[in-house]
Scaffold this active site. Structure first.
Site, PDB file in Angstrom:
ATOM      1  N   ASP A   1      -7.949   2.355   6.622  1.00 31.49           N
ATOM      2  CA  ASP A   1      -7.722   2.370   5.184  1.00 31.49           C
ATOM      3  C   ASP A   1      -7.016   1.096   4.723  1.00 31.49           C
ATOM      4  OD1 ASP A   1      -8.936   4.563   4.257  1.00 31.49           O
ATOM      5  OD2 ASP A   1      -7.081   5.662   3.730  1.00 31.49           O
TER       6      ASP A   1
ATOM      7  N   ASP B   1      -1.272  -0.963   5.710  1.00 30.21           N
ATOM      8  CA  ASP B   1      -1.153  -0.365   7.037  1.00 30.21           C
ATOM      9  C   ASP B   1      -2.140  -0.986   8.011  1.00 30.21           C
ATOM     10  OD1 ASP B   1       0.852   1.288   6.235  1.00 30.21           O
ATOM     11  OD2 ASP B   1      -0.489   2.959   5.717  1.00 30.21           O
TER      12      ASP B   1
ATOM     13  N   ASP C   1      -4.330   0.284   9.762  1.00 30.26           N
ATOM     14  CA  ASP C   1      -5.412   1.213  10.091  1.00 30.26           C
ATOM     15  C   ASP C   1      -6.652   0.896   9.248  1.00 30.26           C
ATOM     16  OD1 ASP C   1      -4.719   2.021   7.571  1.00 30.26           O
ATOM     17  OD2 ASP C   1      -3.856   3.943   8.178  1.00 30.26           O
TER      18      ASP C   1
ATOM     19  N   GLU D   1       0.841  -1.194   0.000  1.00 27.31           N
ATOM     20  CA  GLU D   1       0.000   0.000   0.000  1.00 27.31           C
ATOM     21  C   GLU D   1       0.878   1.247   0.000  1.00 27.31           C
ATOM     22  OE1 GLU D   1      -2.416   0.255   3.512  1.00 27.31           O
ATOM     23  OE2 GLU D   1      -3.082   2.296   3.073  1.00 27.31           O
TER      24      GLU D   1
END
Ligand code: 28G
Length: 653
Positions: free
Chosen positions: A515, A511, A513, A438
């Site tokens: 997203d 990541d 998180d 990503e």
């Protein structure tokens, strides 16, 4: 029933040591799957008693001490003394390996209908087993134990501590078995509550009218501690459940039949989606890889609907037949076959191999479906299905054209597309790994940190589009997906060919998180929809970068969660500092290599699909159109994006 059974009827064969010596031969593995297999062996016996018509209720309880208890309200295992062996029927069932039963041919999977077979395998691999039998107004009890022989140091498994004894009077009927898996056999002896609960629910759908109770006494949340599953609708309820979050076009169409010893039950329900979802089972065992029963079913569906379409003039003489796929678009179906001597084949023993089953299933389905379609009261539904298939055929034709265009385009633009990819130098696909990373900055670190001999990096810029809602031509138009498809070399959808795969491991690095979780979910959906074998054959992994680095002086410890961090800081003592990585991009190339990419020491999870139906539901709920169920679902299964949900593997396993 004219015949009465006694312990004499139980065939007697070899001992339990063989099972201890080679557990994999009997339960497949000593990992999580094998561990749970113990439960299903015992539950299988209870289900036999229910399908013979003697039991109506089956309970599975995960106890606080790590044991599992299974109860049925059937006749109770026979207690009389076996004339040759001089021990009770219960002891025979639990100590004699039944070579004539499930495990004599190369199949490790169970066959069903063979009472008591498999119980001895559970005994052989348990620390202890207790059996309570309630029969003829008496309560009997026996306990088996495995222990280390003081002289030889060898494990003696599954010995009765004392003969079966009557411990009281009762008005209850049935069998109660409790066993504790042996930690000397299994890597991890903790049962997964969700795995067990979901399978119990599935068994409830497959065994219409039997009341299944699941209890997890380890569970703190009261609402989750006890669940009851009982479906009077059987497979019809199953397809309704599978379609909960889709817009359905028909009520479930159900039928069943029996021929030459094979039983077939089917439920079909159409939705307005574009996907095909067929779940097949043989003797309660899911056949995720399909097989002859599924082939027979598909052939019959195609033929029955085409014949019908011609009979009523929806297809004219000049028209070609519609393809099977056209009739399966939007179809959710459960196909259950009861087979006497099933042969399970394939990677995960998930495919039925018996060739005689195909024509039997095909004949039953064709007869039953034709009858359904000819029934006057079903005309509206029948026409709706055929019209949908006609539309699907048109779209398919259009998509084929678009794909041809895309393919030509692909060739023209191949160079700039793979330009994003930093390929590896090694040419052996078995060694090679593709990291899908990503963001450009993390992609840059990965490029610098990797071992370029076998690691390739593909950075993803934006979010790839959500594949669930798109048709194949739209997916092909998306640049992120095109670069993944080009990099892997396999093609997608109907054109997918795993033999062209250029990387043995495809590792998603995103990541930790929201997203990142979303991107991961989108990629998994895409693989699941368009490259399913990539997932089922175990090529897809999720990389696990650490969340923290605790440092003191020259020493540093990477931590993957708060618990680990607490342990690390305690170990380092006063004066430590903690770095929290908010994203992959914050790690420098060396750190990324050390923690996430280096095969020696990195942590990653392999994406496995134990339960295709559940995976399908999750994908639909999380990615589909209906907003309300998605919200509820995310609340219930907030950890879908969390790696706990997949079976973790460490390197070298
Ligand atoms: C609670 C956990 C798992 C079971 C029975 C009932 C019978 C039985 C079981 O017989 C011997 C060998 C093959 C027929 C059969 C009782 C006939 C008459 C049974 C269970 C006899 C085993 N009365 N219930 N086994 N078979 N439940 N639940 O294990 O020929 S195992």
């Amino acid at each position: 029933m004219a015949k009465t059974y006694s312990a004499t009827d139980i065939q007697v064969l070899e001992g339990l040591d063989a099972v201890r010596m080679r557990p994999g031969m009997y339960i497949g593995s000593t990992g999580s799957r094998g561990l749970h297999h113990l439960i299903w062996e015992i539950v299988d016996n209870a289900i036999d008693e229910a399908s013979n018509g003697y039991a109506t209720e089956i309970a599975v309880t995960l106890k606080k001490d790590g044991s599992c208890e299974v109860t049925d309200n059937g006749r109770g295992i026979p207690v009389d003394i076996h004339p040759q062996l001089g021990v009770s029927g219960v002891e025979v069932v639990y100590t004699q390996l039944h070579a004539g039963g499930k495990f004599n041919n190369k199949n490790y999977a169970y066959s069903g209908g063979l009472h008591g077979v498999g119980a001895s395998v559970v005994n052989a691999l348990s620390e202890w087993v207790t059996v309570d039998v309630f029969r003829d107004y008496s309560h009997y009890f026996i306990r088996f134990e495995s222990y280390e022989d003081r002289k030889t140091g060898k494990i003696v498994s599954g010995h009765a501590v004392a003969p079966l004894e009557k411990v009281g009077n009762t008005r209850k009927r049935g069998t109660q078995v409790c066993f504790k898996p042996d930690p000397r056999v299994f890597e991890d002896t903790r049962f997964n509550g969700d795995t067990v609960r979901r399978r119990v629910r599935e068994l409830a759908y497959l065994n219409r009218g039997v009341r299944f109770v699941f209890m997890d006494e380890r569970e703190k949340d009261e609402a989750r501690r006890r669940r009851e599953y009982c479906y009077e609708g059987g497979l019809a309820d199953f397809v309704r459940y599978l379609n909960t979050d889709k817009n359905t076009l028909t009520e479930p169409i159900t039928f069943e039949g029996r021929r030459d010893g094979t039983l077939l039950r089917v439920a079909i329900q159409y939705t307005d989606s574009y996907t095909e979802n067929i779940y097949s089972f043989v003797n309660n065992v899911p056949t995720g890889e399909g097989g002859t029963h599924e082939t027979g079913f598909k052939a019959a569906v195609t033929k029955a609907f085409n014949d019908y379409a011609r009979r009523v003039g929806l297809l004219k003489e000049k028209d070609n037949n519609l393809s099977g796929e056209d009739f399966r678009e939007g179809m959710t179906a459960v196909v259950y076959a009861g087979v006497q001597k099933p042969q399970f084949e394939g990677q995960t023993k998930g495919r039925l191999g018996n060739t005689e089953v195909r024509p039997i299933v095909e004949a039953i389905c064709l007869e039953q479906l034709s009858m359904y379609l000819d029934d006057l009261k079903n005309q509206e539904v029948a026409q709706r299905i055929v019209e949908k298939a006609v539309k699907a055929a048109r779209v398919r034709e259009a998509a084929r054209k678009a794909r041809d265009v895309a393919r030509q385009k692909n060739q023209l633009e191949a160079a700039p597309l793979v330009g994003k990819l930093s390929s590896c130098t090694g040419r052996n696909w078995r060694e090679n790994e593709l990291f899908i990373v990503e963001g450009d900055s993390a992609g840059g670190s990965a490029k610098q940190g990797r071992d370029r001999r076998f690691q390739a990096i593909l950075p993803l810029r934006g979010k790839p589009l959500n594949a669930e809602k798109k048709r194949i031509d739209q997916v092909l138009a998306n640049e992120e997906f095109r670069s993944i498809i080009t990099a892997l070399g396999t093609g997608i959808g109907e054109d997918f060919d795993i033999s062209h795969l250029k990387y043995n491991r495809v590792i998603i690095l995103s990541d930790a998180d929201q997203d990142g979780a979303h991107i991961r979910a989108i990629l998994l959906t895409f693989f699941f929809r368009y490259m399913r074998e990539l997932v089922t054959d175990g090529h897809v992994y999720i990389g696990m970068p650490p969340l923290y680095c605790a440092k003191k002086g020259a020493e540093h410890i990477y931590c993957f969660d708060d618990k680990e961090l607490a342990r690390a800081t305690k170990k380092l003592g006063r004066g430590y500092t903690v770095q929290r990585y908010k994203g992959l991009g914050e790690m420098n190339p060396e750190q990324l290599w050390e923690t996430t990419m280096n095969p020696n020491g990195r942590k990653m999870v392999q994406v496995t699909i134990e339960d295709l139906a559940e995976a399908e539901r999750r994908v639909t709920v999380l990615m589909g159109d209906k907003v309300e169920p998605r919200r509820e679902y995310i609340q219930e299964y907030a950890n879908f994006n969390h790696v706990d949900d997949f079976e973790p593997v460490r390197e070298g396993e």
